[in-house]
Design a protein around this motif. Structure first.
Motif, short mmCIF file in Angstrom:
data_model
loop_
_atom_site.label_atom_id
_atom_site.label_comp_id
_atom_site.label_asym_id
_atom_site.label_seq_id
_atom_site.Cartn_x
_atom_site.Cartn_y
_atom_site.Cartn_z
N LEU A 36 0.83 -1.21 0.00
CA LEU A 36 0.00 0.00 0.00
C LEU A 36 0.87 1.25 0.00
N TRP A 37 1.87 1.29 0.87
CA TRP A 37 2.74 2.47 0.95
C TRP A 37 3.61 2.59 -0.30
N GLN A 38 3.94 1.47 -0.93
CA GLN A 38 4.68 1.55 -2.20
C GLN A 38 3.82 2.17 -3.28
N ARG A 39 2.56 1.76 -3.35
CA ARG A 39 1.66 2.31 -4.37
C ARG A 39 1.45 3.81 -4.18
N ARG A 40 1.53 4.26 -2.93
CA ARG A 40 1.36 5.69 -2.65
C ARG A 40 2.67 6.47 -2.78
N GLY A 41 3.75 5.76 -3.15
CA GLY A 41 5.02 6.43 -3.40
C GLY A 41 5.76 6.83 -2.15
N ILE A 42 5.47 6.18 -1.01
CA ILE A 42 6.14 6.51 0.24
C ILE A 42 7.28 5.54 0.52
N PHE A 43 7.06 4.25 0.25
CA PHE A 43 8.11 3.24 0.40
C PHE A 43 8.71 2.93 -0.96
N ALA A 44 9.99 2.57 -0.96
CA ALA A 44 10.66 2.12 -2.17
C ALA A 44 10.51 0.60 -2.27
N ASP A 45 11.50 -0.07 -2.89
CA ASP A 45 11.46 -1.53 -3.02
C ASP A 45 11.92 -2.15 -1.71
N VAL A 46 10.96 -2.47 -0.85
CA VAL A 46 11.27 -3.02 0.46
C VAL A 46 11.75 -4.46 0.28
N TYR A 47 12.62 -4.90 1.14
CA TYR A 47 13.43 -6.10 0.95
C TYR A 47 13.30 -7.01 2.17
N PRO A 48 13.66 -8.29 2.03
CA PRO A 48 13.64 -9.21 3.17
C PRO A 48 14.89 -9.07 4.04
N GLU A 49 14.85 -9.69 5.19
CA GLU A 49 15.93 -9.61 6.17
C GLU A 49 17.27 -10.07 5.60
N ASN A 50 17.27 -11.13 4.80
CA ASN A 50 18.55 -11.66 4.30
C ASN A 50 19.26 -10.67 3.39
N GLU A 51 18.50 -9.85 2.64
CA GLU A 51 19.13 -8.85 1.78
C GLU A 51 19.75 -7.73 2.62
N LEU A 52 19.07 -7.33 3.67
CA LEU A 52 19.64 -6.33 4.58
C LEU A 52 20.97 -6.82 5.14
N ARG A 53 21.01 -8.07 5.55
CA ARG A 53 22.25 -8.64 6.10
C ARG A 53 23.37 -8.63 5.06
N GLU A 54 23.03 -8.98 3.82
CA GLU A 54 24.05 -9.01 2.76
C GLU A 54 24.57 -7.61 2.45
N TRP A 55 23.72 -6.60 2.47
CA TRP A 55 24.17 -5.23 2.22
C TRP A 55 25.11 -4.74 3.31
N LEU A 56 24.82 -5.11 4.55
CA LEU A 56 25.71 -4.74 5.65
C LEU A 56 27.08 -5.41 5.48
N ARG A 57 27.07 -6.66 5.08
CA ARG A 57 28.34 -7.37 4.83
C ARG A 57 29.10 -6.75 3.66
N ALA A 58 28.37 -6.44 2.58
CA ALA A 58 29.00 -5.87 1.38
C ALA A 58 29.62 -4.51 1.68
N ALA A 59 29.10 -3.81 2.67
CA ALA A 59 29.66 -2.52 3.06
C ALA A 59 30.90 -2.67 3.92
N GLY A 60 31.31 -3.91 4.17
CA GLY A 60 32.51 -4.16 4.95
C GLY A 60 32.28 -4.13 6.45
N LEU A 61 31.02 -4.23 6.87
CA LEU A 61 30.70 -4.17 8.29
C LEU A 61 30.65 -5.57 8.89
N GLU A 62 30.97 -5.66 10.18
CA GLU A 62 31.02 -6.93 10.88
C GLU A 62 30.19 -6.85 12.16
N GLN A 63 30.21 -7.94 12.93
CA GLN A 63 29.44 -8.02 14.19
C GLN A 63 27.99 -7.61 13.93
#
Length: 217
Positions: A170-197
């Protein structure tokens, strides 16, 4: 997406009102995302102990929702940044009440941050799901952190229940949210940024995350 938030509207200002009124926020986030929003305020209580004497980047700072729990702290430097002049105007009013030392508000897009290894702490609460390039945003924050620096934040995610995902749509259709993602993608982006712990704890469809840039100054 960015232009909607930059311009500001009743929905963006409505979110600012919601997050600054705990009872309203708890009702809304429970209904929309199956989340107990007390987790947000608990997280900020923990963050408070990291702020004194630190160089802090808060992006997107929105209308200054994190300022009240950090009121009276004395960071060495506190940069509150957002793409939206409307939200920064609200943040300026909140800053006057909160009296956080050495606080400066700047209009900035996270993916074009000019900072390189300058901050001890980065806060990014409830903003990634509104960004067209969340992976790029996390990478930019990773560059802005100095070795040993900590990223703390939260974001809406998918995959935590059909009803929650319907609200996201609903919020995506209203242009408020972008392409929301699952938890595993968030984890991968943090790793790809060189972050640990990396830690990710979910309350319904809101994920609270923490990560550290390896090494020490």
């Amino acid at each position: 997406m960015t232009q909607k938030w930059r311009k500001g509207n009743s929905i963006t200002s409505g979110w600012d009102y919601t997050v600054k009124h705990p009872i309203v926020a708890m009702v809304y986030t429970y209904v929309a995302f199956g989340s107990d929003y007390r987790r947000f305020y608990t997280d900020l209580a923990d963050v408070r102990g990291l702020v004194d004497g630190a160089e802090v980047l808060d992006i997107p700072c929105g209308g200054g929702a994190v300022f009240p729990p950090l009121a009276g702290t004395t960071p060495k430097r506190y940069i509150g940044a957002d793409v939206s002049p409307a939200m920064l105007a609200l943040a300026a009013k909140e800053a006057e009440k909160s009296a956080i030392a050495n606080l400066e508000l700047l209009e900035r897009d996270v993916v074009t941050l000019p900072y390189d290894a300058e901050f001890d702490l980065c806060l990014s609460y409830m903003g990634l799901h509104c960004m067209p390039d969340p992976a790029g945003a996390i990478a930019a924050v990773g560059r802005a952190l100095r070795p040993g620096g900590v990223l703390r934040g939260s974001t809406v995610i998918t995959g935590k229940g059909r009803k929650n995902d319907l609200f996201v749509s609903l919020w995506q259709r209203r242009g408020i949210f972008a392409d929301v993602y699952p938890e595993n993608e968030l984890r991968e982006w943090l790793r790809a940024a060189g972050l640990e712990q990396i830690t990710i704890n979910c309350s319904g469809a809101i994920a609270y995350f923490s990560a550290t840039k390896p090494g020490r100054d």
